[in-house]
Enzyme design. Structure first.
Site, mmCIF file in Angstrom:
data_model
loop_
_atom_site.group_PDB
_atom_site.id
_atom_site.type_symbol
_atom_site.label_atom_id
_atom_site.label_comp_id
_atom_site.label_asym_id
_atom_site.label_seq_id
_atom_site.Cartn_x
_atom_site.Cartn_y
_atom_site.Cartn_z
ATOM 1 N N LYS A 67 -51.351 21.770 22.183
ATOM 2 C CA LYS A 67 -50.456 20.621 22.057
ATOM 3 C C LYS A 67 -50.614 19.600 23.181
ATOM 4 O O LYS A 67 -50.347 18.408 22.977
ATOM 5 C CB LYS A 67 -48.997 21.088 21.977
ATOM 6 N N ASP A 104 -41.795 17.875 16.798
ATOM 7 C CA ASP A 104 -41.082 19.062 17.282
ATOM 8 C C ASP A 104 -39.660 18.732 17.727
ATOM 9 O O ASP A 104 -38.729 19.502 17.482
ATOM 10 C CB ASP A 104 -41.829 19.695 18.457
#
Length: 284
Positions: A67, A104
Protein backbone atom coordinates in the site's frame (compact mmCIF):
# COMPACT_ATOMS: atom_id res chain seq x y z
CA UNK A 1 -14.00 -6.40 -24.93
CA UNK A 2 -14.35 -7.31 -21.25
CA UNK A 3 -13.43 -4.71 -18.65
CA UNK A 4 -11.46 -6.16 -15.78
CA UNK A 5 -9.77 -5.30 -12.52
CA UNK A 6 -7.87 -7.22 -9.86
CA UNK A 7 -6.34 -7.19 -6.41
CA UNK A 8 -2.60 -7.49 -5.86
CA UNK A 9 -0.66 -8.48 -2.77
CA UNK A 10 1.79 -10.93 -1.29
CA UNK A 11 0.27 -13.28 -0.17
CA UNK A 12 -3.01 -13.02 -2.05
CA UNK A 13 -4.80 -16.38 -1.83
CA UNK A 14 -6.68 -15.26 1.29
CA UNK A 15 -8.23 -12.23 -0.41
CA UNK A 16 -12.03 -12.04 -0.47
CA UNK A 17 -12.02 -9.17 -2.98
CA UNK A 18 -12.63 -11.39 -6.04
CA UNK A 19 -15.70 -12.87 -4.35
CA UNK A 20 -17.06 -9.40 -3.46
CA UNK A 21 -16.53 -7.82 -6.87
CA UNK A 22 -17.61 -11.00 -8.65
CA UNK A 23 -20.87 -10.99 -6.68
CA UNK A 24 -21.61 -7.38 -7.66
CA UNK A 25 -20.64 -7.96 -11.29
CA UNK A 26 -23.06 -10.90 -11.46
CA UNK A 27 -25.87 -8.99 -9.75
CA UNK A 28 -25.52 -6.09 -12.17
CA UNK A 29 -25.06 -8.28 -15.23
CA UNK A 30 -21.83 -6.55 -16.24
CA UNK A 31 -19.47 -7.78 -18.93
CA UNK A 32 -16.55 -7.58 -16.53
CA UNK A 33 -14.30 -9.70 -14.37
CA UNK A 34 -12.17 -9.29 -11.24
CA UNK A 35 -9.16 -11.43 -10.35
CA UNK A 36 -6.46 -11.86 -7.71
CA UNK A 37 -2.79 -11.69 -8.61
CA UNK A 38 0.31 -12.44 -6.58
CA UNK A 39 2.82 -9.61 -7.03
CA UNK A 40 6.11 -9.60 -5.15
CA UNK A 41 7.71 -6.35 -4.00
CA UNK A 42 10.47 -6.55 -6.60
CA UNK A 43 7.87 -7.00 -9.36
CA UNK A 44 5.66 -3.98 -8.66
CA UNK A 45 7.22 -1.69 -11.27
CA UNK A 46 7.07 -4.29 -14.06
CA UNK A 47 3.52 -5.26 -13.13
CA UNK A 48 2.24 -1.68 -13.34
CA UNK A 49 4.15 -0.95 -16.55
CA UNK A 50 2.51 -3.97 -18.17
CA UNK A 51 -0.97 -2.89 -17.07
CA UNK A 52 -0.63 0.64 -18.47
CA UNK A 53 -0.96 -0.67 -22.00
CA UNK A 54 -4.06 -2.81 -21.41
CA UNK A 55 -7.07 -0.71 -22.41
CA UNK A 56 -9.46 -3.20 -20.81
CA UNK A 57 -7.75 -3.08 -17.42
CA UNK A 58 -9.65 -0.67 -15.15
CA UNK A 59 -7.25 -0.82 -12.22
CA UNK A 60 -6.49 -2.80 -9.11
CA UNK A 61 -6.90 -2.91 -5.39
CA UNK A 62 -3.69 -3.04 -3.37
CA UNK A 63 -3.31 -5.04 -0.19
CA UNK A 64 -0.44 -5.96 2.12
CA UNK A 65 2.42 -5.28 1.85
CA UNK A 66 2.26 -2.87 -1.11
CA UNK A 67 0.00 0.00 0.00
CA UNK A 68 2.89 2.37 0.55
CA UNK A 69 5.40 0.92 -1.91
CA UNK A 70 3.15 1.52 -4.95
CA UNK A 71 3.35 5.27 -4.40
CA UNK A 72 6.74 5.27 -6.14
CA UNK A 73 5.31 3.86 -9.38
CA UNK A 74 2.17 5.94 -9.96
CA UNK A 75 1.66 8.95 -12.23
CA UNK A 76 -0.72 10.69 -9.83
CA UNK A 77 -1.93 10.30 -6.26
CA UNK A 78 -5.16 11.95 -5.22
CA UNK A 79 -5.24 14.24 -2.15
CA UNK A 80 -6.82 11.65 0.17
CA UNK A 81 -4.22 8.98 -0.56
CA UNK A 82 -1.41 11.53 -0.51
CA UNK A 83 -2.42 12.70 2.95
CA UNK A 84 -2.77 9.16 4.26
CA UNK A 85 0.49 8.11 2.61
CA UNK A 86 -0.96 4.81 1.39
CA UNK A 87 -2.85 3.62 -1.69
CA UNK A 88 -5.37 0.79 -1.74
CA UNK A 89 -6.88 1.48 -5.17
CA UNK A 90 -5.21 2.25 -8.50
CA UNK A 91 -7.30 3.42 -11.45
CA UNK A 92 -6.16 3.43 -15.08
CA UNK A 93 -7.27 6.39 -17.15
CA UNK A 94 -7.93 5.96 -20.87
CA UNK A 95 -4.53 7.47 -21.71
CA UNK A 96 -2.73 4.88 -19.58
CA UNK A 97 -2.12 7.19 -16.63
CA UNK A 98 -2.22 5.38 -13.28
CA UNK A 99 -3.86 7.24 -10.39
CA UNK A 100 -3.68 6.13 -6.78
CA UNK A 101 -6.46 6.71 -4.28
CA UNK A 102 -7.55 5.32 -0.92
CA UNK A 103 -11.00 3.94 -0.09
CA UNK A 104 -9.87 2.35 3.20
CA UNK A 105 -10.72 5.45 5.22
CA UNK A 106 -14.32 5.71 4.00
CA UNK A 107 -14.70 1.94 4.22
CA UNK A 108 -13.53 1.91 7.82
CA UNK A 109 -15.81 4.76 8.85
CA UNK A 110 -18.93 3.47 7.10
CA UNK A 111 -20.20 1.14 9.88
CA UNK A 112 -19.66 3.76 12.61
CA UNK A 113 -21.22 6.73 10.82
CA UNK A 114 -24.39 6.34 12.89
CA UNK A 115 -22.38 6.75 16.09
CA UNK A 116 -20.42 9.65 14.61
CA UNK A 117 -23.66 11.47 13.78
CA UNK A 118 -24.32 11.76 17.53
CA UNK A 119 -22.67 14.33 19.78
CA UNK A 120 -20.21 13.19 22.44
CA UNK A 121 -18.36 14.92 25.24
CA UNK A 122 -15.25 12.93 24.35
CA UNK A 123 -14.13 10.44 21.72
CA UNK A 124 -11.17 8.11 22.18
CA UNK A 125 -9.81 5.33 19.98
CA UNK A 126 -7.19 2.75 20.86
CA UNK A 127 -5.72 1.66 17.52
CA UNK A 128 -3.38 -1.31 17.39
CA UNK A 129 -1.14 -1.50 14.33
CA UNK A 130 0.88 0.91 12.21
CA UNK A 131 0.56 -0.42 8.63
CA UNK A 132 -1.11 1.11 5.59
CA UNK A 133 -4.64 0.39 6.81
CA UNK A 134 -3.84 1.90 10.20
CA UNK A 135 -2.76 5.13 8.49
CA UNK A 136 -6.18 5.43 6.82
CA UNK A 137 -7.93 4.64 10.10
CA UNK A 138 -5.95 7.25 12.05
CA UNK A 139 -6.65 9.88 9.38
CA UNK A 140 -10.38 9.15 9.47
CA UNK A 141 -10.63 9.16 13.25
CA UNK A 142 -8.67 12.39 13.51
CA UNK A 143 -11.15 14.06 11.14
CA UNK A 144 -13.94 13.09 13.53
CA UNK A 145 -12.42 14.50 16.69
CA UNK A 146 -10.98 11.40 18.34
CA UNK A 147 -8.14 11.38 20.80
CA UNK A 148 -6.02 8.50 19.51
CA UNK A 149 -3.76 6.05 21.29
CA UNK A 150 -1.74 4.34 18.55
CA UNK A 151 0.08 1.16 19.52
CA UNK A 152 2.84 -0.42 17.47
CA UNK A 153 5.95 -2.53 17.79
CA UNK A 154 7.87 0.67 17.04
CA UNK A 155 6.41 3.58 19.05
CA UNK A 156 8.55 6.06 17.09
CA UNK A 157 6.82 4.95 13.89
CA UNK A 158 3.48 5.32 15.65
CA UNK A 159 4.45 8.80 16.79
CA UNK A 160 5.40 9.74 13.25
CA UNK A 161 2.03 8.59 11.93
CA UNK A 162 0.21 10.65 14.55
CA UNK A 163 2.32 13.74 13.91
CA UNK A 164 1.62 13.46 10.17
CA UNK A 165 -2.04 12.45 10.13
CA UNK A 166 -3.34 13.87 13.41
CA UNK A 167 -1.13 16.93 14.02
CA UNK A 168 -3.67 18.71 16.22
CA UNK A 169 -5.04 17.40 19.48
CA UNK A 170 -3.48 15.28 22.21
CA UNK A 171 -2.58 11.82 20.92
CA UNK A 172 -0.37 9.08 22.30
CA UNK A 173 2.04 6.52 20.84
CA UNK A 174 2.71 3.37 22.88
CA UNK A 175 4.25 -0.06 22.56
CA UNK A 176 1.94 -2.72 21.13
CA UNK A 177 2.34 -4.82 24.28
CA UNK A 178 1.13 -1.91 26.43
CA UNK A 179 -2.35 -3.46 26.25
CA UNK A 180 -1.29 -7.10 26.62
CA UNK A 181 -1.51 -7.35 30.41
CA UNK A 182 -4.40 -6.50 32.74
CA UNK A 183 -4.97 -3.07 34.23
CA UNK A 184 -6.92 -2.00 37.31
CA UNK A 185 -7.54 1.49 35.91
CA UNK A 186 -10.87 2.83 37.14
CA UNK A 187 -12.69 4.28 34.14
CA UNK A 188 -14.93 7.26 34.75
CA UNK A 189 -18.54 7.61 33.61
CA UNK A 190 -18.41 7.03 29.84
CA UNK A 191 -22.14 7.45 29.18
CA UNK A 192 -21.61 10.45 26.91
CA UNK A 193 -18.36 9.25 25.37
CA UNK A 194 -17.51 7.17 22.32
CA UNK A 195 -14.72 4.63 22.74
CA UNK A 196 -13.35 2.47 19.93
CA UNK A 197 -10.80 -0.32 20.22
CA UNK A 198 -9.46 -1.18 16.77
CA UNK A 199 -7.25 -4.04 15.67
CA UNK A 200 -5.63 -2.52 12.59
CA UNK A 201 -2.90 -5.16 12.47
CA UNK A 202 -2.78 -8.59 10.78
CA UNK A 203 -2.57 -10.28 14.19
CA UNK A 204 -5.40 -12.75 14.55
CA UNK A 205 -5.45 -13.47 10.83
CA UNK A 206 -5.35 -17.14 9.86
CA UNK A 207 -1.73 -18.25 10.13
CA UNK A 208 -0.81 -15.33 12.41
CA UNK A 209 -0.63 -15.29 16.21
CA UNK A 210 -3.56 -13.74 18.05
CA UNK A 211 -3.39 -10.11 19.11
CA UNK A 212 -2.52 -9.89 22.80
CA UNK A 213 -5.09 -7.46 24.19
CA UNK A 214 -6.50 -7.55 27.72
CA UNK A 215 -10.03 -6.19 27.70
CA UNK A 216 -9.60 -4.53 31.08
CA UNK A 217 -8.07 -1.71 28.97
CA UNK A 218 -11.41 -1.07 27.25
CA UNK A 219 -13.82 1.36 28.92
CA UNK A 220 -17.40 0.21 29.51
CA UNK A 221 -19.50 0.62 26.38
CA UNK A 222 -16.55 0.43 23.99
CA UNK A 223 -17.00 -0.75 20.43
CA UNK A 224 -14.50 -3.39 19.31
CA UNK A 225 -13.56 -3.23 15.63
CA UNK A 226 -11.29 -5.83 13.98
CA UNK A 227 -10.24 -5.30 10.36
CA UNK A 228 -9.08 -8.94 10.01
CA UNK A 229 -11.33 -10.79 7.54
CA UNK A 230 -10.03 -14.37 7.76
CA UNK A 231 -11.38 -15.59 10.07
CA UNK A 232 -14.33 -13.27 10.53
CA UNK A 233 -14.75 -14.33 14.16
CA UNK A 234 -11.36 -13.51 15.67
CA UNK A 235 -10.08 -14.07 19.23
CA UNK A 236 -10.04 -10.27 19.56
CA UNK A 237 -13.76 -10.01 18.85
CA UNK A 238 -14.53 -13.10 20.94
CA UNK A 239 -12.84 -11.39 23.91
CA UNK A 240 -14.89 -8.25 23.37
CA UNK A 241 -18.16 -10.19 23.20
CA UNK A 242 -17.26 -11.99 26.41
CA UNK A 243 -17.10 -8.55 28.05
CA UNK A 244 -20.52 -7.66 26.64
CA UNK A 245 -19.14 -5.11 24.16
CA UNK A 246 -20.50 -4.28 20.73
CA UNK A 247 -18.35 -5.55 17.85
CA UNK A 248 -17.68 -4.79 14.19
CA UNK A 249 -15.94 -7.41 12.10
CA UNK A 250 -13.53 -7.00 9.21
CA UNK A 251 -16.14 -7.69 6.53
CA UNK A 252 -17.72 -4.30 7.28
CA UNK A 253 -14.60 -2.36 6.28
CA UNK A 254 -13.75 -4.79 3.48
CA UNK A 255 -17.12 -4.43 1.78
CA UNK A 256 -17.18 -0.67 2.38
CA UNK A 257 -13.78 -0.03 0.82
CA UNK A 258 -14.58 -2.42 -2.05
CA UNK A 259 -17.74 -0.46 -2.86
CA UNK A 260 -15.74 2.71 -3.41
CA UNK A 261 -13.24 0.90 -5.61
CA UNK A 262 -15.95 -0.89 -7.62
CA UNK A 263 -17.52 2.42 -8.64
CA UNK A 264 -14.12 3.76 -9.71
CA UNK A 265 -13.37 0.64 -11.77
CA UNK A 266 -16.71 -0.01 -13.45
CA UNK A 267 -18.51 3.35 -13.34
CA UNK A 268 -21.54 2.30 -11.30
CA UNK A 269 -22.49 1.77 -7.71
CA UNK A 270 -22.61 -1.81 -6.43
CA UNK A 271 -25.97 -3.22 -5.21
CA UNK A 272 -25.54 -2.57 -1.49
CA UNK A 273 -29.11 -3.72 -0.83
CA UNK A 274 -27.66 -7.24 -1.20
CA UNK A 275 -25.07 -6.79 1.58
CA UNK A 276 -26.66 -9.40 3.86
CA UNK A 277 -26.50 -12.01 1.12
CA UNK A 278 -22.92 -11.01 0.30
CA UNK A 279 -21.83 -11.26 3.92
CA UNK A 280 -23.38 -14.71 4.25
CA UNK A 281 -21.43 -15.85 1.21
CA UNK A 282 -18.15 -14.38 2.48
CA UNK A 283 -18.53 -15.88 5.96
CA UNK A 284 -18.78 -19.48 4.69
Amino acid sequence: MTAWAEVIGDPITQSKSPAIHGFWIEQLGLDARYEARLVHADGLADYLDARRGDADWCGCNVTMPHKQAVLDFLDEVDPVAARIGAVNTIVRRTNGTLVGTNTDMSGFLEPVMGELASRHLFRMARVLGTGGAARAIVAGLAEHGFTIVLAGRDPEKARGILDTLAPTGEHYAVQLDHFAGPTDFAFDDRSQCLDLVVNASPLGMRGQPALAFDWSHAPPGSIAYDIVTDPVATPFLDGARARGLATIDGLAMLVGQAAGAFELFFGMKPPRDRDAELRDMLAR
